[in-house]
Design a protein around this motif. Structure first.
Motif, PDB file in Angstrom:
ATOM      1  N   ASN A   1       7.031  10.230   1.657  1.00 41.77           N
ATOM      2  CA  ASN A   1       6.092   9.570   2.564  1.00 41.77           C
ATOM      3  C   ASN A   1       6.860   8.905   3.710  1.00 41.77           C
TER       4      ASN A   1
ATOM      5  N   ARG B   1      -5.599  13.151  -6.172  1.00 39.69           N
ATOM      6  CA  ARG B   1      -6.390  12.098  -5.522  1.00 39.69           C
ATOM      7  C   ARG B   1      -7.874  12.269  -5.844  1.00 39.69           C
TER       8      ARG B   1
ATOM      9  N   SER C   1       0.145   5.593   7.938  1.00 35.92           N
ATOM     10  CA  SER C   1      -0.791   5.975   8.990  1.00 35.92           C
ATOM     11  C   SER C   1      -0.111   6.916  10.004  1.00 35.92           C
TER      12      SER C   1
ATOM     13  N   GLU D   1      -0.615   5.772  -1.190  1.00 36.75           N
ATOM     14  CA  GLU D   1      -1.175   5.853   0.166  1.00 36.75           C
ATOM     15  C   GLU D   1      -0.121   6.400   1.131  1.00 36.75           C
TER      16      GLU D   1
ATOM     17  N   ASP E   1       0.815  -1.224   0.000  1.00 36.89           N
ATOM     18  CA  ASP E   1       0.000   0.000   0.000  1.00 36.89           C
ATOM     19  C   ASP E   1       0.851   1.278   0.000  1.00 36.89           C
ATOM     20  N   THR E   2       1.732   1.428   0.996  1.00 36.55           N
ATOM     21  CA  THR E   2       2.491   2.686   1.105  1.00 36.55           C
ATOM     22  C   THR E   2       3.815   2.660   0.354  1.00 36.55           C
TER      23      THR E   2
END
Ligand SMILES: *Cc1c(COP(=O)(O)O)cnc(C)c1O
Length: 367
Positions: free
Chosen positions: A136, A261, A277, A274, A108-109
């Motif tokens: 990120n 996005r 978190s 992504e 995902d990331t």
């Protein structure tokens, strides 16, 4: 419409007077190598980061190498890093004589797979280099916990993540040290090569500073053999001017990412990036994934839109690392991504119209 991948000229024109003035001062003061302008930048950058020490060096690759040396990582040691990064990350490990151990990234990331780190730790493991790839932040809570359990040094490769945020703190302040690149195309870019190491550890900062300047304490008093990896005055002065604008530029990058996005949402053929978190990315790159990557890239090029691939060959699959004997299936996520990733243009000078044009063309391609 033409959408270049980057527009450093537009950025220069927006701050031209200040930059020109700064360059003139460096030349008039003959402050060519290190000197007052570099020191001013170091102090301001350390302050912006919230760390005690910023040691400027010649580039981001040296920053990694010197940081590893400062922690006495060398022959016989293993250093864990991620399979998808720029080669500088792993190159630095080899340059100090240590062995590089790759870990796959998460689907995902696209950040280092923290679940896989522990299985790669051996008695020889000395350090982990997480990379805040594309701006990120890596999952630092997990990484710090693993590192603490196994007594490992953590050096954050922050070359793509100037002033990114993870759970309320700047990335680059979590590890024992962090390294930065100020390569022209980075979020904070010089007009040539430049880099830095940041740390709260005085001894590490002192060693790094000496190593980057021939191990000297006085002009011809050398305590050990180091290297020549000094930031030059022009770069220091430019970076000092640009640092003032970094927050504003980052906010605009985040605006561009949010618009991408919104406008690319709901396209089944495209996976959007992504964010980790608890983190706030600074979007050095906006990397989408699609099975039709090469066709889409060619289509966008025909429409006047420049794109990139970061990086087209995952590190373990490079010829440079053939000697490690890896197979692409040893790193399934990174190996799959290398054929699917496409970096869309993202920079502070991009207008909403440009983003709308890019996303319009992407949608057109898939319809
Ligand atoms: C740019 C970069 C480096 C190296 O920086 P240089 O200043 O080009 O030597 C290291 N790691 C990552 C992830 C980078 O993107």
């Amino acid at each position: 419409m033409q959408v270049p991948f980057l527009n450093l000229k537009a950025q220069y024109l927006s701050i031209k007077d200040e930059i020109d003035e700064a360059l003139k001062s460096v030349i008039q003061d003959n402050a060519f190598i290190r000197g007052e302008f570099v020191e001013e930048f170091e102090a301001t950058f350390a302050n912006a980061m919230g760390v005690k020490h910023c040691v400027s060096v010649a580039n981001g690759t040296d920053a990694l190498e010197i940081a590893l040396r400062a922690f006495q990582v060398g022959p016989g040691d293993e250093v864990i890093t991620v399979a998808n990064s720029f080669i500088a990350t792993s190159e630095a490990v080899t340059r100090v004589g240590a062995s590089v151990v790759f870990v796959d990234c998460m689907p995902d990331t696209m950040s280092i797979d923290t679940c896989e780190i522990e299985s790669k730790i051996t008695k020889k493991t000395k350090a982990i280099i997480p990379v805040h790839l594309y701006g990120n932040p890596a999952d630092m809570d997990e990484i710090l916990e693993i590192a603490a359990n196994h007594n490992l040094v953590v050096i954050e490769d922050s070359a793509q993540a100037h002033l990114a945020d993870y759970k309320g703190r700047k990335t680059g302040t979590f590890g024992h040290a962090a390294t930065f690149s100020f390569y022209p195309g980075k979020n904070l870019g010089a007009y040539g090569d430049a880099g830095a190491i940041v740390t709260n550890d005085y001894k590490i900062a002192k060693y790094a500073r000496m190593y980057a300047n021939h191990g000297r304490v006085g002009k011809y008093d050398h305590e050990f053999e180091g290297s020549n990896s000094r930031m030059d005055g022009l770069q220091g002065a430019i970076l000092h001017v640009k640092l003032k604008y970094l927050k504003e530029w980052t906010t605009r990058r985040q605006g561009v990412a949010a618009l991408y996005r919104k406008l690319l949402g709901g396209l089944d053929e495209v996976i959007l990036p992504e964010v980790t978190s608890g983190a706030s990315a600074v979007w050095h790159l906006y990397v989408i994934r699609t099975k039709k990557r090469d066709e889409l890239k060619a289509y966008l090029a025909k429409k006047g839109i420049q794109t990139g691939i970061h990086y087209p060959i995952a590190l373990p699959n490079l010829k440079a690392y053939q000697y490690l004997g890896h197979q692409p299936q040893d790193f399934p996520v990174a190996s799959l991504n290398q054929d699917r990733m496409l970096s869309l243009p993202i920079y502070p000078e991009m207008t909403d119209e440009m983003v709308e044009y890019v996303t319009g063309c992407v949608r057109e391609f898939f319809s």
